[in-house]
Design a protein around this motif. Structure first.
Motif, PDB file in Angstrom:
ATOM      1  N   TYR A   1       0.722  -1.260  -0.029  1.00 51.59           N
ATOM      2  CA  TYR A   1      -0.029   0.177  -0.113  1.00 51.59           C
ATOM      3  C   TYR A   1       0.922   1.373   0.070  1.00 51.59           C
ATOM      4  O   TYR A   1       0.487   2.171  -0.729  1.00 51.59           O
ATOM      5  N   VAL A   2       1.998   1.227   0.614  1.00 50.49           N
ATOM      6  CA  VAL A   2       2.984   2.299   0.700  1.00 50.49           C
ATOM      7  C   VAL A   2       3.437   2.678  -0.765  1.00 50.49           C
ATOM      8  O   VAL A   2       3.480   3.852  -1.240  1.00 50.49           O
ATOM      9  N   ILE A   3       3.852   1.488  -1.415  1.00 53.44           N
ATOM     10  CA  ILE A   3       4.192   1.529  -2.790  1.00 53.44           C
ATOM     11  C   ILE A   3       3.004   2.149  -3.618  1.00 53.44           C
ATOM     12  O   ILE A   3       3.552   3.064  -4.604  1.00 53.44           O
ATOM     13  N   PHE A   4       1.910   1.546  -3.537  1.00 49.48           N
ATOM     14  CA  PHE A   4       0.753   2.297  -4.217  1.00 49.48           C
ATOM     15  C   PHE A   4       0.698   3.582  -3.982  1.00 49.48           C
ATOM     16  O   PHE A   4       0.251   4.416  -4.823  1.00 49.48           O
ATOM     17  N   ALA A   5       0.696   3.979  -2.930  1.00 50.98           N
ATOM     18  CA  ALA A   5       0.543   5.461  -2.425  1.00 50.98           C
ATOM     19  C   ALA A   5       1.544   6.321  -3.189  1.00 50.98           C
ATOM     20  O   ALA A   5       1.427   7.510  -3.711  1.00 50.98           O
ATOM     21  N   MET A   6       3.001   5.818  -3.093  1.00 52.24           N
ATOM     22  CA  MET A   6       4.082   6.598  -3.592  1.00 52.24           C
ATOM     23  C   MET A   6       3.589   6.776  -5.261  1.00 52.24           C
ATOM     24  O   MET A   6       3.940   7.846  -5.813  1.00 52.24           O
ATOM     25  N   VAL A   7       3.383   5.666  -5.791  1.00 55.10           N
ATOM     26  CA  VAL A   7       3.268   5.568  -7.450  1.00 55.10           C
ATOM     27  C   VAL A   7       1.955   6.371  -7.868  1.00 55.10           C
ATOM     28  O   VAL A   7       2.214   7.436  -8.664  1.00 55.10           O
ATOM     29  N   GLY A   8       1.105   6.280  -6.996  1.00 54.34           N
ATOM     30  CA  GLY A   8      -0.133   7.118  -7.058  1.00 54.34           C
ATOM     31  C   GLY A   8       0.048   8.348  -6.919  1.00 54.34           C
ATOM     32  O   GLY A   8      -0.604   9.419  -7.596  1.00 54.34           O
ATOM     33  N   GLY A   9       0.940   8.833  -6.071  1.00 51.60           N
ATOM     34  CA  GLY A   9       1.118  10.312  -5.988  1.00 51.60           C
ATOM     35  C   GLY A   9       1.816  10.955  -6.962  1.00 51.60           C
ATOM     36  O   GLY A   9       1.910  12.188  -7.329  1.00 51.60           O
ATOM     37  N   ILE A  10       2.862  10.131  -7.473  1.00 53.06           N
ATOM     38  CA  ILE A  10       3.528  10.708  -8.622  1.00 53.06           C
ATOM     39  C   ILE A  10       2.692  10.940  -9.715  1.00 53.06           C
ATOM     40  O   ILE A  10       2.682  11.619 -10.545  1.00 53.06           O
ATOM     41  N   MET A  11       1.551   9.748 -10.042  1.00 55.59           N
ATOM     42  CA  MET A  11       0.604  10.005 -11.000  1.00 55.59           C
ATOM     43  C   MET A  11      -0.131  10.975 -11.115  1.00 55.59           C
ATOM     44  O   MET A  11      -0.616  11.718 -12.047  1.00 55.59           O
ATOM     45  N   VAL A  12      -0.596  11.321  -9.782  1.00 49.04           N
ATOM     46  CA  VAL A  12      -1.561  12.392  -9.705  1.00 49.04           C
ATOM     47  C   VAL A  12      -0.825  13.703  -9.792  1.00 49.04           C
ATOM     48  O   VAL A  12      -1.304  14.611 -10.465  1.00 49.04           O
ATOM     49  N   LYS A  13       0.389  13.793  -9.260  1.00 45.62           N
ATOM     50  CA  LYS A  13       1.203  14.893  -9.581  1.00 45.62           C
ATOM     51  C   LYS A  13       1.501  15.124 -10.983  1.00 45.62           C
ATOM     52  O   LYS A  13       1.434  16.426 -11.487  1.00 45.62           O
ATOM     53  N   ARG A  14       1.971  14.444 -11.593  1.00 47.69           N
ATOM     54  CA  ARG A  14       2.091  14.398 -13.152  1.00 47.69           C
ATOM     55  C   ARG A  14       0.954  14.303 -14.196  1.00 47.69           C
ATOM     56  O   ARG A  14       0.922  14.837 -15.103  1.00 47.69           O
ATOM     57  N   ASN A  15      -0.272  14.029 -13.480  1.00 45.31           N
ATOM     58  CA  ASN A  15      -1.492  13.986 -14.249  1.00 45.31           C
ATOM     59  C   ASN A  15      -1.502  12.931 -15.274  1.00 45.31           C
ATOM     60  O   ASN A  15      -1.897  13.350 -16.573  1.00 45.31           O
ATOM     61  N   SER A  16      -0.595  11.879 -15.179  1.00 44.27           N
ATOM     62  CA  SER A  16      -0.491  10.807 -16.351  1.00 44.27           C
ATOM     63  C   SER A  16      -0.824   9.444 -15.390  1.00 44.27           C
ATOM     64  O   SER A  16      -0.198   9.182 -14.460  1.00 44.27           O
ATOM     65  N   TYR A  17      -1.825   8.917 -16.056  1.00 46.82           N
ATOM     66  CA  TYR A  17      -2.299   7.628 -15.308  1.00 46.82           C
ATOM     67  C   TYR A  17      -1.963   6.369 -16.215  1.00 46.82           C
ATOM     68  O   TYR A  17      -1.933   6.551 -17.521  1.00 46.82           O
ATOM     69  N   HIS A  18      -1.950   5.121 -15.957  1.00 47.72           N
ATOM     70  CA  HIS A  18      -1.866   3.929 -16.511  1.00 47.72           C
ATOM     71  C   HIS A  18      -2.764   2.779 -16.007  1.00 47.72           C
ATOM     72  O   HIS A  18      -2.756   2.678 -15.051  1.00 47.72           O
ATOM     73  N   TRP A  19      -3.028   2.075 -17.061  1.00 47.89           N
ATOM     74  CA  TRP A  19      -4.171   0.983 -16.455  1.00 47.89           C
ATOM     75  C   TRP A  19      -3.558  -0.141 -15.951  1.00 47.89           C
ATOM     76  O   TRP A  19      -3.951  -0.766 -15.076  1.00 47.89           O
ATOM     77  N   ALA A  20      -1.921  -0.301 -16.150  1.00 45.96           N
ATOM     78  CA  ALA A  20      -1.394  -1.313 -15.201  1.00 45.96           C
ATOM     79  C   ALA A  20      -1.201  -0.997 -13.676  1.00 45.96           C
ATOM     80  O   ALA A  20      -1.346  -1.941 -13.073  1.00 45.96           O
ATOM     81  N   TYR A  21      -1.444   0.471 -13.408  1.00 43.37           N
ATOM     82  CA  TYR A  21      -1.451   0.620 -11.926  1.00 43.37           C
ATOM     83  C   TYR A  21      -2.797   0.205 -11.605  1.00 43.37           C
ATOM     84  O   TYR A  21      -3.053  -0.273 -10.298  1.00 43.37           O
ATOM     85  N   VAL A  22      -3.864   0.699 -12.235  1.00 39.17           N
ATOM     86  CA  VAL A  22      -5.267   0.138 -11.805  1.00 39.17           C
ATOM     87  C   VAL A  22      -5.286  -1.404 -11.634  1.00 39.17           C
ATOM     88  O   VAL A  22      -5.850  -2.019 -10.857  1.00 39.17           O
ATOM     89  N   ILE A  23      -4.990  -2.246 -12.716  1.00 43.44           N
ATOM     90  CA  ILE A  23      -4.980  -3.617 -12.819  1.00 43.44           C
ATOM     91  C   ILE A  23      -4.078  -4.151 -11.398  1.00 43.44           C
ATOM     92  O   ILE A  23      -4.668  -5.084 -11.029  1.00 43.44           O
ATOM     93  N   ALA A  24      -2.957  -3.831 -11.404  1.00 45.79           N
ATOM     94  CA  ALA A  24      -1.983  -4.332 -10.364  1.00 45.79           C
ATOM     95  C   ALA A  24      -2.563  -4.114  -8.987  1.00 45.79           C
ATOM     96  O   ALA A  24      -2.706  -4.671  -8.203  1.00 45.79           O
ATOM     97  N   GLY A  25      -3.309  -2.660  -8.643  1.00 48.37           N
ATOM     98  CA  GLY A  25      -3.693  -2.305  -7.610  1.00 48.37           C
ATOM     99  C   GLY A  25      -5.003  -3.057  -7.183  1.00 48.37           C
ATOM    100  O   GLY A  25      -5.010  -3.490  -6.120  1.00 48.37           O
ATOM    101  N   ALA A  26      -5.878  -3.308  -8.382  1.00 49.32           N
ATOM    102  CA  ALA A  26      -7.161  -3.874  -7.872  1.00 49.32           C
ATOM    103  C   ALA A  26      -6.633  -5.448  -7.606  1.00 49.32           C
ATOM    104  O   ALA A  26      -7.310  -6.169  -6.473  1.00 49.32           O
ATOM    105  N   ILE A  27      -5.698  -6.066  -8.239  1.00 52.05           N
ATOM    106  CA  ILE A  27      -5.269  -7.576  -7.757  1.00 52.05           C
ATOM    107  C   ILE A  27      -4.654  -7.547  -6.507  1.00 52.05           C
ATOM    108  O   ILE A  27      -4.975  -8.402  -5.777  1.00 52.05           O
TER     109      ILE A  27
END
Length: 94
Positions: free
Chosen positions: A47-73
């Motif tokens: 969850y710490v890793i997902f929070a850090m990666v998600g924070g970077i994605m939100v800051k850069r405003n660039s999102y990827h489906w791999a994050y969503v799929i890996a996060g859900a699983i």
């Protein structure tokens, strides 16, 4: 990518991001209230890793489906096996 699918990607990514932050905060609060330290820290690492990666994605405003799929699983697996893994980790480290 269509506008609708991009909106869903952004929405789900932010849900995973905020859920990860919430989970880590709840685990830290549980530790301060007497929960097992090492098992809670180990189970909150993804969850710490997902929070850090998600924070970077939100800051850069660039999102990827791999994050969503890996996060859900990974979130689903951890939540499903959390109690069993918590006891196993506690028994292993104590």
């Amino acid at each position: 990518m269509s506008n609708t699918s991009h909106r869903y990607l952004v929405l789900i990514s932010k849900i995973i991001f905020f859920y990860s932050i919430f989970y880590v905060v709840m685990k830290i609060l549980a530790i301060f209230q007497g929960a097992w330290l090492i098992p809670n820290l180990i189970l909150s690492l993804p969850y710490v890793i997902f929070a850090m990666v998600g924070g970077i994605m939100v800051k850069r405003n660039s999102y990827h489906w791999a994050y969503v799929i890996a996060g859900a699983i990974i979130i689903s697996l951890i939540r499903y096996y959390e109690q069993e893994w918590m006891v196993q980790l506690h028994n292993y480290f104590n």
